[in-house]
Design a protein around this motif. Structure first.
Motif, PDB file in Angstrom:
ATOM      1  N   ARG A 199      19.305  45.549  13.932  1.00  0.00           N
ATOM      2  CA  ARG A 199      19.274  45.421  12.472  1.00  0.00           C
ATOM      3  C   ARG A 199      18.039  44.669  11.983  1.00  0.00           C
ATOM      4  NH1 ARG A 199      24.292  42.694  10.040  1.00  0.00           N
ATOM      5  NH2 ARG A 199      23.211  43.414   8.156  1.00  0.00           N
ATOM      6  N   GLY A 201      15.163  45.546  11.300  1.00  0.00           N
ATOM      7  CA  GLY A 201      14.446  46.251  10.242  1.00  0.00           C
ATOM      8  C   GLY A 201      14.985  45.975   8.853  1.00  0.00           C
ATOM      9  N   GLU A 202      16.168  45.363   8.774  1.00  0.00           N
ATOM     10  CA  GLU A 202      16.762  45.035   7.465  1.00  0.00           C
ATOM     11  C   GLU A 202      16.242  43.723   6.900  1.00  0.00           C
ATOM     12  OE1 GLU A 202      21.058  45.188   7.599  1.00  0.00           O
ATOM     13  OE2 GLU A 202      20.997  46.736   9.168  1.00  0.00           O
ATOM     14  N   ASP A 204      14.097  41.068   5.114  1.00  0.00           N
ATOM     15  CA  ASP A 204      13.189  41.249   3.983  1.00  0.00           C
ATOM     16  C   ASP A 204      12.683  39.899   3.483  1.00  0.00           C
ATOM     17  OD1 ASP A 204      11.759  42.515   1.978  1.00  0.00           O
ATOM     18  OD2 ASP A 204      13.449  42.559   0.590  1.00  0.00           O
ATOM     19  N   CYS A 207       7.939  36.361   7.621  1.00  0.00           N
ATOM     20  CA  CYS A 207       8.327  35.996   8.987  1.00  0.00           C
ATOM     21  C   CYS A 207       7.089  35.801   9.853  1.00  0.00           C
ATOM     22  CB  CYS A 207       9.223  37.081   9.587  1.00  0.00           C
ATOM     23  SG  CYS A 207       9.758  36.730  11.280  1.00  0.00           S
ATOM     24  N   ASP A 228       7.761  43.884  16.254  1.00  0.00           N
ATOM     25  CA  ASP A 228       7.504  45.252  15.792  1.00  0.00           C
ATOM     26  C   ASP A 228       8.590  45.730  14.836  1.00  0.00           C
ATOM     27  OD1 ASP A 228       5.157  45.527  17.214  1.00  0.00           O
ATOM     28  OD2 ASP A 228       6.101  46.509  18.938  1.00  0.00           O
ATOM     29  N   ARG A 229       9.819  45.287  15.048  1.00  0.00           N
ATOM     30  CA  ARG A 229      10.934  45.772  14.235  1.00  0.00           C
ATOM     31  C   ARG A 229      11.079  45.029  12.910  1.00  0.00           C
ATOM     32  NH1 ARG A 229      16.079  47.005  18.314  1.00  0.00           N
ATOM     33  NH2 ARG A 229      14.992  48.548  19.635  1.00  0.00           N
ATOM     34  N   ILE A 230      10.616  43.784  12.851  1.00  0.00           N
ATOM     35  CA  ILE A 230      10.764  42.990  11.633  1.00  0.00           C
ATOM     36  C   ILE A 230       9.636  43.358  10.677  1.00  0.00           C
ATOM     37  CG2 ILE A 230      10.786  40.676  10.640  1.00  0.00           C
ATOM     38  CD1 ILE A 230      11.822  39.658  13.358  1.00  0.00           C
ATOM     39  N   PRO A 231       9.946  43.883   9.500  1.00  0.00           N
ATOM     40  CA  PRO A 231       8.903  44.312   8.566  1.00  0.00           C
ATOM     41  C   PRO A 231       7.955  43.166   8.193  1.00  0.00           C
ATOM     42  CG  PRO A 231      11.047  45.152   7.880  1.00  0.00           C
ATOM     43  CD  PRO A 231      11.301  44.177   8.994  1.00  0.00           C
ATOM     44  N   GLY A 232       6.647  43.409   8.362  1.00  0.00           N
ATOM     45  CA  GLY A 232       5.642  42.447   7.941  1.00  0.00           C
ATOM     46  C   GLY A 232       5.532  41.210   8.803  1.00  0.00           C
ATOM     47  N   CYS A 233       6.180  41.178   9.961  1.00  0.00           N
ATOM     48  CA  CYS A 233       6.167  39.988  10.809  1.00  0.00           C
ATOM     49  C   CYS A 233       4.783  39.782  11.427  1.00  0.00           C
ATOM     50  CB  CYS A 233       7.207  40.115  11.909  1.00  0.00           C
ATOM     51  SG  CYS A 233       7.274  38.693  13.024  1.00  0.00           S
ATOM     52  N   ARG A 234       4.295  38.553  11.352  1.00  0.00           N
ATOM     53  CA  ARG A 234       3.036  38.215  12.005  1.00  0.00           C
ATOM     54  C   ARG A 234       3.326  37.505  13.318  1.00  0.00           C
ATOM     55  NH1 ARG A 234      -1.696  35.302  12.851  1.00  0.00           N
ATOM     56  NH2 ARG A 234      -0.985  33.190  12.324  1.00  0.00           N
TER      57      ARG A 234
END
Length: 265
Positions: A199, A201-202, A204, A207, A228-234
């Protein structure tokens, strides 16, 4: 300010630094620190001065760790985190979680997104990731535990989770040795929070994920997939860190936490 916080069927020790101007509870969003399974809340000591200089910082010991009594009934790490936030009147916070604490931070962000403003994940765990810990490691810990071989568990954990040390690693060893009783006390009562790995990818929120390149290969690989799965994660890759980045490269860890905090809009 130290406090014993009531949680379901127990209590945990917590500390609230208060706002930098001395008005506890006022000011911008609090920063909540969640420790790993290989150390209690003192694991954050090397980075605390930079964090408390400008932010209200709350940290606590999970059940059985540090100054918190051992559990006597089933408990959830996320439910305990919510109880701590409620105790201090925190409706929304930036969460910095290491390993076990990272998993708890992610779980709360999925369970109640309104309460999490940003995530700083330090060599994080995550529920539902079957490959996070090698089966050989788990089996060996189980064998040593059955034999009551505490020294064997310490040595194994130093070889695997503290590989970035020089061999003579008294600080990491002290942390490991201090938490082994918590592992034994918590195991019969800990109720895992729902799987979060599929989950991610959920999420928001801003991060930053700190990866220790000398950590166990399974952890490194899982952390890369998580990022890779976490949107916008650096991703911040620390070349000299294992599972103890606050001991190995504290300034870089503090930078990453403050970066996540600064990304809150």
């Amino acid at each position: 300010m130290d406090a014993m916080v009531s949680v379901k069927d127990g209590e945990v020790w917590a500390h609230d630094s208060g706002a930098p101007d001395g008005r506890a509870g006022d000011g911008p969003l609090p920063l909540v620190l969640l420790h790993p399974g290989v150390g209690d809340s003192r694991i954050w000591d090397p980075v605390l001065p930079r964090l408390t200089e400008r932010h209200r910082v709350i940290r606590y010991d999970a059940r059985g760790y540090g100054r918190s009594p051992a559990p006597t009934a089933p408990y959830s790490l996320v439910e305990d985190l919510i109880a701590v936030l409620d105790h201090f009147g925190v409706a929304r916070a930036v969460l910095a979680g290491s390993s076990m604490g990272g998993a708890t931070a992610i779980s709360l962000a999925l369970h109640d997104p309104a309460r999490v403003a940003a995530l700083a994940l330090v060599v994080p765990g995550v529920t539902g990731a079957e490959e996070l810990v090698s089966r050989a490691f788990t089996a060996e810990v189980g064998r040593l535990a059955e034999a009551g071989d505490i020294e064997g568990i310490v040595a194994l954990t130093l070889r695997t989770s503290a590989a970035g040390g020089s061999g003579d690693d008294p600080e990491a060893e002290a942390h490991i040795r201090s938490v082994i009783p918590a592992w034994f006390a918590g195991h019969p009562h800990h109720v895992p929070d729902p799987p979060a790995f599929d989950r991610l990818g959920e999420l928001d929120v801003p991060c930053v994920l700190v990866l220790g390149e000398r950590d166990q290969p399974e952890v490194v690989r899982t952390n890369e997939i998580m990022a890779d799965r976490i949107p916008g994660c650096r991703v911040v890759r620390l070349a000299h860190s294992d599972h103890f980045p606050t001991l190995r490269e504290p300034e870089a860890v503090a930078d990453a936490i403050l970066e996540a905090y600064g990304a809150v809009t």
